[in-house]
Design a protein around this motif. Structure first.
Motif, short mmCIF file in Angstrom:
data_model
loop_
_atom_site.label_atom_id
_atom_site.label_comp_id
_atom_site.label_asym_id
_atom_site.label_seq_id
_atom_site.Cartn_x
_atom_site.Cartn_y
_atom_site.Cartn_z
N ASP A 8 -2.20 -3.28 4.24
CA ASP A 8 -1.71 -1.77 4.79
C ASP A 8 -1.83 -2.47 6.41
OD1 ASP A 8 -2.28 0.31 6.47
OD2 ASP A 8 -3.45 1.69 5.23
N LEU A 9 -1.29 -3.08 6.88
CA LEU A 9 -1.54 -4.28 8.08
C LEU A 9 -2.17 -2.78 9.37
CD1 LEU A 9 1.34 -7.02 8.05
CD2 LEU A 9 -1.40 -6.91 7.81
N ASP A 10 -1.69 -2.14 9.29
CA ASP A 10 -1.60 -0.91 10.09
C ASP A 10 -2.46 -0.39 9.95
OD1 ASP A 10 -0.32 0.42 9.22
OD2 ASP A 10 1.62 0.78 10.22
N GLY A 11 -3.63 0.43 9.10
CA GLY A 11 -4.32 1.29 8.55
C GLY A 11 -4.21 2.94 8.17
N ASP A 12 -2.37 2.53 7.81
CA ASP A 12 -2.50 4.31 7.87
C ASP A 12 -2.06 4.89 6.66
OD1 ASP A 12 0.17 2.39 7.24
OD2 ASP A 12 0.94 3.46 8.29
N GLY A 13 -2.65 3.80 5.98
CA GLY A 13 -2.44 4.24 4.31
C GLY A 13 -1.08 3.77 2.85
N ASP A 14 -0.07 3.30 3.75
CA ASP A 14 0.89 3.31 3.06
C ASP A 14 0.94 1.69 3.32
OD1 ASP A 14 2.11 2.51 5.57
OD2 ASP A 14 3.07 4.33 5.57
N ILE A 15 1.34 0.44 2.56
CA ILE A 15 1.84 -0.66 2.51
C ILE A 15 2.68 -1.34 3.38
CG2 ILE A 15 1.82 -2.58 0.80
CD1 ILE A 15 -0.36 -0.81 -0.08
N ASP A 16 2.43 -2.34 3.74
CA ASP A 16 3.52 -2.81 4.87
C ASP A 16 3.91 -4.48 4.21
OD1 ASP A 16 3.67 -1.02 7.23
OD2 ASP A 16 1.43 -1.37 7.29
N ILE A 17 4.90 -5.35 4.55
CA ILE A 17 4.90 -6.05 4.52
C ILE A 17 4.99 -7.20 4.54
CG2 ILE A 17 6.91 -7.42 3.33
CD1 ILE A 17 7.97 -4.89 1.91
N LEU A 18 3.51 -8.40 5.54
CA LEU A 18 4.29 -9.24 5.84
C LEU A 18 4.69 -10.77 5.40
CD1 LEU A 18 2.16 -10.04 8.04
CD2 LEU A 18 0.31 -11.04 6.70
#
Length: 77
Positions: A8-18
């Motif tokens: 969760d890179l942006d802290g919004d509660g959902d999973i992002d991809i890096l």
């Protein structure tokens, strides 16, 4: 070589991809915009030479994730 991590890179509660891509020299973030797997086009974070690993971790205590990656150029992290 490609390294893909989920955070969760942006802290919004959902999973992002890096991701880091060794052959095209990209560190990229794919933001999950709705928590259901709808991703925006890749956002290039940096272009290191031949990165084979990427990670996100809060290093400086400011509450957000910092991005760490390696680079074959000069043996840098």
């Amino acid at each position: 070589m490609l390294c893909v991590r989920v955070f969760d890179l942006d802290g919004d509660g959902d999973i992002d991809i890096l991701s880091s891509s060794y052959y095209d020299n990209k560190i990229a973030w794919y933001e999950n915009t709705d928590g259901q797997g709808t991703f925006v086009p890749q956002q290039i974070i940096d272009s290191p030479t031949q990165s084979s690993n990427v990670m996100a971790y809060g290093l400086d205590g400011d509450g957000d994730n910092d991005i760490l990656f390696d680079s074959a150029e000069g043996g840098l992290i």
